[in-house]
Each structure stands twice: as C-alpha cells, then as structure tokens.
Write an enzyme that holds these catalytic residues in place. Structure first.
Site, PDB file in Angstrom:
ATOM      1  N   SER A  78       0.829  -1.199   0.000  1.00 48.07           N
ATOM      2  CA  SER A  78       0.000   0.000   0.000  1.00 48.07           C
ATOM      3  C   SER A  78       0.870   1.258   0.000  1.00 48.07           C
ATOM      4  O   SER A  78       1.647   1.475  -0.921  1.00 48.07           O
ATOM      5  CB  SER A  78      -0.955  -0.038   1.195  1.00 48.07           C
ATOM      6  OG  SER A  78      -1.945   0.958   1.096  1.00 48.07           O
TER       7      SER A  78
ATOM      8  N   ASP B 283      -9.958  -4.269  -4.804  1.00 49.35           N
ATOM      9  CA  ASP B 283      -9.152  -3.208  -4.196  1.00 49.35           C
ATOM     10  C   ASP B 283      -9.180  -1.991  -5.110  1.00 49.35           C
ATOM     11  O   ASP B 283      -8.958  -2.117  -6.325  1.00 49.35           O
ATOM     12  CB  ASP B 283      -7.714  -3.705  -4.002  1.00 49.35           C
ATOM     13  CG  ASP B 283      -6.782  -2.673  -3.407  1.00 49.35           C
ATOM     14  OD1 ASP B 283      -7.258  -1.611  -2.960  1.00 49.35           O
ATOM     15  OD2 ASP B 283      -5.565  -2.932  -3.372  1.00 49.35           O
TER      16      ASP B 283
ATOM     17  N   HIS C 220      -8.095  -5.006  -0.182  1.00 46.62           N
ATOM     18  CA  HIS C 220      -6.985  -4.177   0.272  1.00 46.62           C
ATOM     19  C   HIS C 220      -6.690  -4.420   1.757  1.00 46.62           C
ATOM     20  O   HIS C 220      -7.601  -4.440   2.590  1.00 46.62           O
ATOM     21  CB  HIS C 220      -7.274  -2.691   0.067  1.00 46.62           C
ATOM     22  CG  HIS C 220      -6.069  -1.837   0.298  1.00 46.62           C
ATOM     23  ND1 HIS C 220      -5.134  -1.614  -0.683  1.00 46.62           N
ATOM     24  CD2 HIS C 220      -5.626  -1.182   1.395  1.00 46.62           C
ATOM     25  CE1 HIS C 220      -4.173  -0.846  -0.190  1.00 46.62           C
ATOM     26  NE2 HIS C 220      -4.443  -0.578   1.077  1.00 46.62           N
TER      27      HIS C 220
END
Length: 413
Positions: A198, A353, A383
């Site tokens: 991320s 995601d 995610h």
C-alpha cells in the site's frame, strides 16, 4: 446506598448507554455503506473487521471532539492492539530493534546460513498515517524465515505529524545505512531489494526512482522491488478499480484521497475536487492519459466501469495539490527515462481493491519499457489482506496464497 449515590450511578449508566448506542448507530450507518462482493473470501469475517475499524474511527472522532485524544493516535493504538503482536522469535530467526541513521528499524535475521544472503528493506502500509513495525511483525518474520532473507522493517515518520517527504527521507536514510553495513549481517549488498504494501509500496517505488536518478557512487542500487497492492498515483481516482470497488473494505475510494492529502499537506477542503479530477489541468490530463487510460488494462478488469466524465480543472485546487502529481508521491507518473531504470519488479494486486489498477498500469508501463515484471492478482483478495496473515481467527486464506507468491519471488532475487 443513599439516594444521591444511586442517582449518580444511574446517571453514569445512562451516559454510558447513550454513548454505546451512539457508537453502535454510527457504526451501523457506516457499515451499511459498504459493499462486499460475493467473490471475496470469508465475507462475514471481513464485515466484522470493517465494523471494528469503523467503530475505532467513530470512537476516536468522538474522543477528539471531547478533547480527550487525537483520533489518529487512538486509531494507531487500537490497530496495534488488535492485530499487532510481539511473539518470541521462532527457532532459526533473530529479531532485534535498532536504529539506522536515526530511523527506528526492526531486523529479522536468519541465524543459520552458509553463504551471503539477500536483504529486503520493508516499508509498512497504513496510508502514511497509521501502521507500525509491530503491526507487520508476522509478515516480516515469515518472509525472513521462509526465504532466508534479512528483512529490515522501517519505522518511518507518519503523517499528519510529519508530511511528505519525511517518510520517503526516512526510508532513504535507512536503506543507505543498511547497504553500507550489509556485510555485518552476512548480506550481499548487490542483493538488497525494496518492498512494501500500500503506502509502503508507494515508498518503495518512489525511493527506487530517487536512488536511480541520484545514485550514490559508493553504494549499489537495489536489486528488485516487491510492491504489494501499491498506491502509485494521485492523478485519477476514477479508474475502473476505483469505480468497481469504491465501497469495498478496507479501503474506500474517498478514504484513499484522505490519506494522500494527509501525507501531502493535510488540506481536506479539496477532497471532493480531487475525487472528481478537478485538480489536474487539461494539458496534464492529456499527458497522463497515455499511461492511465483504462484501455491499457486487460479487458477483464474493465467490466462494469462507467465512462469517465471529463471535468474542468480548478486552478486553485491544482495549486494546493500539484505536489501530489510529482513522482515522489506518484511514481506511476514518472517519465520513461526514469522508469527504464527500475530493477526487476514483483507486483501483487487484489481483485477487490481500489488500488488494483495502479499496480496493473505500472506493470504495463514497466513491461513496455523492457523491465522484467512478475505480477500476481489475488482473485478473492481485498486491500490490506496481508495484515491478516497468520493472525489466528482473524486470518484469511487468500493472505496465505498471496504470501506464497511473495516468498517465491523473493527467493529468485
């Protein structure tokens, strides 16, 4: 018990009950705005995790309004309490906290090896706002042990206390230090990769570009990148994955912009303008379109996306946000001559995601420029799934499969 004491107890009980009902009502309202697709594995468990995270945010917001606690700090504490842990190291692995050039790090070092090992600088996720070394202990220890790799988890400074480029600067300092002392850990400095998930994937990609364009002649370049559902651009929040997964936990479309703005400058007044694309001038939209056009995605990832509405840009919004279009925050927007310097790269994306298309478009750009890329899309992933690797009853099977691909790739470096 006298009447006064009884009334006081009843009063406190009523306040507590009212507080609980308020929190439950707000959590229920927020949870109803989420959409968990049928293809997500363990949907009920994800729904529970989402309600928990929403509850943390709601309570934190209330405590902040009361002047008792900052919402971000409360969220960090709760996240570490819920899924962070400090278990004793397994046999064959040494774990040590230290500092590299003043930056906190945790080193996961296999204790038995007959030859020089590879190294991995790991930058944790959390939107540059939350996340910690503790939170990613399970991920890092597993990678280190299963791939015989010395993993250095970096505790970079977080927003909103520290804005861009503080996190990136910390990652660079820690990486330079490790490359200079790699021999002390029986690591070959030519086999040190950068990785993260991320926001951490963003930092790994941005740092790779920074090191490639401003090399230190005394230190080798990273041998590879390991990007786990990375956030790679702040120019377009209307890609198909943003539309298809706009309300899929654990990262909503609007929340993504919140994190970017917190990292950049903290100006939340332009959040809606950024979501609608008013922060990008027409000439820049045209320039970026050759990289961000949805037609660059495989056909199966374009299904269900609405045609994007062209919006006029707002000069004032652009002035506030333009730093986010620089490559230090949006490495996907780097020019070709910079991207050609990218080392071999592993990219993991998740089907459900909002950041999925960032990773896929980055893959295409790298492949078109001749960079070797390995890609894995988690078909039932969402995610943040790696935060639930080996977390007991909070574990998700998709995280195990994803970890297998990550470890398998690292072994090739």
């Amino acid at each position: 018990m006298d009447i006064g004491t009884a009334i006081l107890i009843i009063g406190f009980a009523a306040l507590a009950a009212g507080f609980c009902l308020l929190v439950i009502g707000l959590v229920f309202s927020e949870a109803m705005n989420s959409e968990i697709p049928p293809g997500v594995g363990n949907r009920r468990k994800l729904h529970f995790v989402h309600c928990w995270t929403v509850g943390i945010a709601v309570v934190g917001r209330i405590l902040e309004r009361l002047g008792l606690c900052h919402q971000v700090r409360f969220s960090r504490w709760c996240s570490d309490f819920m899924i962070g842990n400090k278990r004793p190291p397994p046999v064959g692995l040494r774990i040590k906290d230290s500092t590299f050039a003043g930056v906190p790090v945790r080193i996961y070092e296999p204790t038995v090896s007959e030859q020089k090992r590879r190294g991995l600088m790991y930058f944790h996720g959390g939107g540059w706002v939350v996340g910690s070394i503790d939170l990613y202990g399970e991920v890092c220890r597993h990678i280190a042990k299963e791939s015989d790799t010395v993993v250095v988890s970096v505790g970079y400074r977080l927003a909103p206390e520290h804005r861009f480029p503080a996190a990136l600067d910390d990652c660079e300092l820690a990486t330079h230090h490790f490359l200079s002392v790699a021999a002390e850990f029986n690591v070959d400095p030519l086999r040190v990769a950068l990785g993260g998930d991320s926001a951490g994937g963003n930092l790994a990609a941005a740092l790779s570009q920074r090191l490639a364009t401003s090399p230190d002649g005394h230190l080798p370049s990273p041998c590879g990148l390991v990007l786990i559902y990375p956030a790679l651009q702040m120019a377009d929040f209307n890609l198909p994955s943003y539309q298809q997964n706009h309300a899929v936990p654990l990262l909503f479309r609007a929340r993504t912009v919140f994190y970017y703005l917190q990292y950049l400058n903290g100006d939340m007044s332009v959040c809606q303008d950024v979501l609608e694309g008013r922060h990008v001038p027409a000439e820049l939209k045209l320039h970026y379109s050759k990289w961000l056009d949805p037609s660059n995605l495989p056909p199966e990832f374009q299904d269900g996306a609405r045609k994007q509405v062209v919006t006029t840009h707002d000069g004032e919004v652009y002035h506030i946000v333009k730093g986010g279009l620089e490559t230090g925050i949006s490495p996907l927007l780097a020019e070709d001559e910079v991207l050609r310097l990218t080392p071999p790269t592993f990219i993991m994306t998740c089907q459900y995601d909002v950041l999925r298309d960032d990773g896929i478009l980055f893959r295409k750009r790298l492949q078109d420029l001749g960079v070797k890329v390995t890609w894995y899309n988690v078909p039932d992933g969402f995610h943040g799934i790696m935060n639930f690797f080996n977390k007991g009853w909070l574990s998700f099977p998709a995280a195990v499969k994803a970890m297998e691909h990550i470890v398998s790739y690292i072994k090739t470096l």
